[in-house]
Motif scaffolding. Structure first.
Motif, PDB file in Angstrom:
ATOM      1  N   LYS A   2      14.694  28.938 -31.000  1.00 61.27           N
ATOM      2  CA  LYS A   2      13.794  29.111 -29.865  1.00 61.27           C
ATOM      3  C   LYS A   2      14.520  28.705 -28.586  1.00 61.27           C
ATOM      4  N   LYS A   3      14.302  29.466 -27.526  1.00 63.53           N
ATOM      5  CA  LYS A   3      14.916  29.163 -26.235  1.00 63.53           C
ATOM      6  C   LYS A   3      13.847  28.933 -25.185  1.00 63.53           C
ATOM      7  N   ARG A   5      12.408  29.487 -21.648  1.00 64.54           N
ATOM      8  CA  ARG A   5      12.503  30.588 -20.682  1.00 64.54           C
ATOM      9  C   ARG A   5      12.300  30.023 -19.274  1.00 64.54           C
ATOM     10  N   GLY A  26      22.803  27.285 -24.224  1.00 63.70           N
ATOM     11  CA  GLY A  26      22.595  27.808 -25.564  1.00 63.70           C
ATOM     12  C   GLY A  26      21.145  27.832 -25.987  1.00 63.70           C
ATOM     13  N   ASN A  27      20.319  26.981 -25.377  1.00 63.54           N
ATOM     14  CA  ASN A  27      18.906  26.924 -25.766  1.00 63.54           C
ATOM     15  C   ASN A  27      17.985  27.337 -24.622  1.00 63.54           C
ATOM     16  N   GLY A  28      18.520  28.123 -23.685  1.00 67.88           N
ATOM     17  CA  GLY A  28      17.721  28.571 -22.551  1.00 67.88           C
ATOM     18  C   GLY A  28      17.992  30.008 -22.175  1.00 67.88           C
ATOM     19  N   GLU A  29      17.068  30.575 -21.421  1.00 66.36           N
ATOM     20  CA  GLU A  29      17.201  31.942 -20.909  1.00 66.36           C
ATOM     21  C   GLU A  29      16.690  31.964 -19.474  1.00 66.36           C
ATOM     22  N   GLU A 283      20.502  22.105 -20.834  1.00 69.90           N
ATOM     23  CA  GLU A 283      20.369  22.052 -22.286  1.00 69.90           C
ATOM     24  C   GLU A 283      19.671  20.773 -22.735  1.00 69.90           C
ATOM     25  N   ALA A 286      15.992  21.172 -21.995  1.00 65.81           N
ATOM     26  CA  ALA A 286      15.360  22.067 -22.967  1.00 65.81           C
ATOM     27  C   ALA A 286      15.203  21.386 -24.328  1.00 65.81           C
ATOM     28  N   GLU A 287      16.191  20.582 -24.732  1.00 67.85           N
ATOM     29  CA  GLU A 287      16.084  19.846 -25.992  1.00 67.85           C
ATOM     30  C   GLU A 287      14.838  18.984 -26.013  1.00 67.85           C
TER      31      GLU A 287
END
Length: 327
Positions: A2-3, A5, A26-29, A283, A286-287
């Motif tokens: 899952k990313k 957004r 790596g974990n975002g868009e 990152e 997001a984590e």
């Protein structure tokens, strides 16, 4: 995987690093961007290859596909749009300084708690190795008991810079003083009890282009801070202890930032490109969000920083030493 957004509020210079980092995370868009108007948003989206552009900030916040926003607006807009984003259910990574007062900061943190979203102050230095290396050296006893922090940050801002507009939250103390305050708090591992500060104002705007300040910490520890927006570049600090000294000197060019750290005369360089620390910041943010670790310290790091800044401004206004508020 899952990313997260992301949407970005703001189309200024900093998104060349902060926004670009979202594309590398790596974990975002990086899903969308909004400027003051539709044209600014379209131009930024085209420049950075972002899928969505919006007519304005509000339209981005109304997009249900946006999970989090990186707010890279002028300082005086931080509180307004952080609150709007939180009320829209978005997580918020807010550029420094987090707010222009401890009261504003507290309102944002309270709103985030109430809405169950995560907020952070975007201090990218936390993801530059040199600062952590200094702290680890102190913790290992390399300089004995740390006693004196001496920090300096200066550069020559352009006369038309937004940094020099007082009503937009400009000035040396907000713009670069926040770093020195944060570094002293981080390296001492304590919160200051007293503040003494003098702002040196000049120019048509009457904004503070220089400041000289002192923060008194528990156990006799002292931080001496100086910053300027009208002097040649210099950035770094030294910490003197009962058994030695550690120094960090920062140098930068268009591509890289280097921290030269000297511990009792032994030197080591830490060099990074401009975007990587912003990527690590995104990152880590997001984590926390994806794991549900929202406001892990209950927002205290944000609030204690804001209270120290408030005390410095209050000291200048009073022309006297001022106690730093506890809460």
């Amino acid at each position: 995987m899952k990313k997260l957004r992301w949407g970005v509020l703001g189309t200024g210079h900093i998104i060349g690093k902060g926004g670009a980092a979202l594309k590398q995370a790596g974990n975002g868009e990086w899903l969308g961007v909004a400027g003051r108007n539709a044209e600014n948003g379209r131009n930024a989206a085209e420049r950075f290859g972002v899928p969505r552009a919006y007519a304005g900030y509000r339209e981005l916040l109304d997009d249900p596909d946006i999970d989090a926003v990186y707010i890279a607006l002028l300082n005086h807009l931080h509180a307004e749009w952080a609150m709007a984003a939180i009320n829209a259910g978005k997580h918020v990574l807010l550029e420094k300084p987090f707010a222009l007062s401890a009261g504003e900061a507290a309102a944002i943190v309270r709103a985030a708690r109430d809405r169950g979203v995560h907020v952070e102050e975007a201090f990218v230095w936390r993801h530059q190795e040199g600062h952590a290396f200094v702290r680890d050296a102190i913790a290992a006893g390399a300089i004995g008991e740390p006693v004196l922090f001496k920090g300096h940050f200066s550069f020559q801002a352009q006369e038309r810079s937004t940094r020099l507009v007082a009503e937009w939250g400009g000035g040396a103390l907000y713009d670069i003083g926040c770093y020195l305050v944060a570094w002293s708090r981080y390296q001492f591992g304590q919160e200051p009890e007293w503040a003494d500060c003098r702002l040196i104002r000049s120019g048509e705007q009457g904004v503070d282009r220089k400041f000289a300040a002192m923060l008194a910490f528990p156990n006799g520890r002292t931080a001496q801070l100086f910053g300027a927006l009208d002097m040649p570049y210099g950035c770094g600090y030294e910490i003197r202890g009962t058994e030695g000294k550690v120094e960090l000197a920062s140098s930068a060019d268009a591509q890289t930032v280097t921290h030269r750290v000297s511990v009792n005369g032994e030197t080591r360089d830490f060099t990074t490109d401009r975007v990587t620390p912003f990527r690590l910041q995104a990152e880590r943010f997001a984590e926390r969000v994806l794991r549900g670790e929202l406001l892990p310290d209950d927002g205290q790091s944000i609030l204690t920083q804001a209270r120290a800044m408030d005390a410095l401004f209050a000291s200048d206004k009073a022309g006297a030493r001022v106690k730093v508020a506890v809460k």
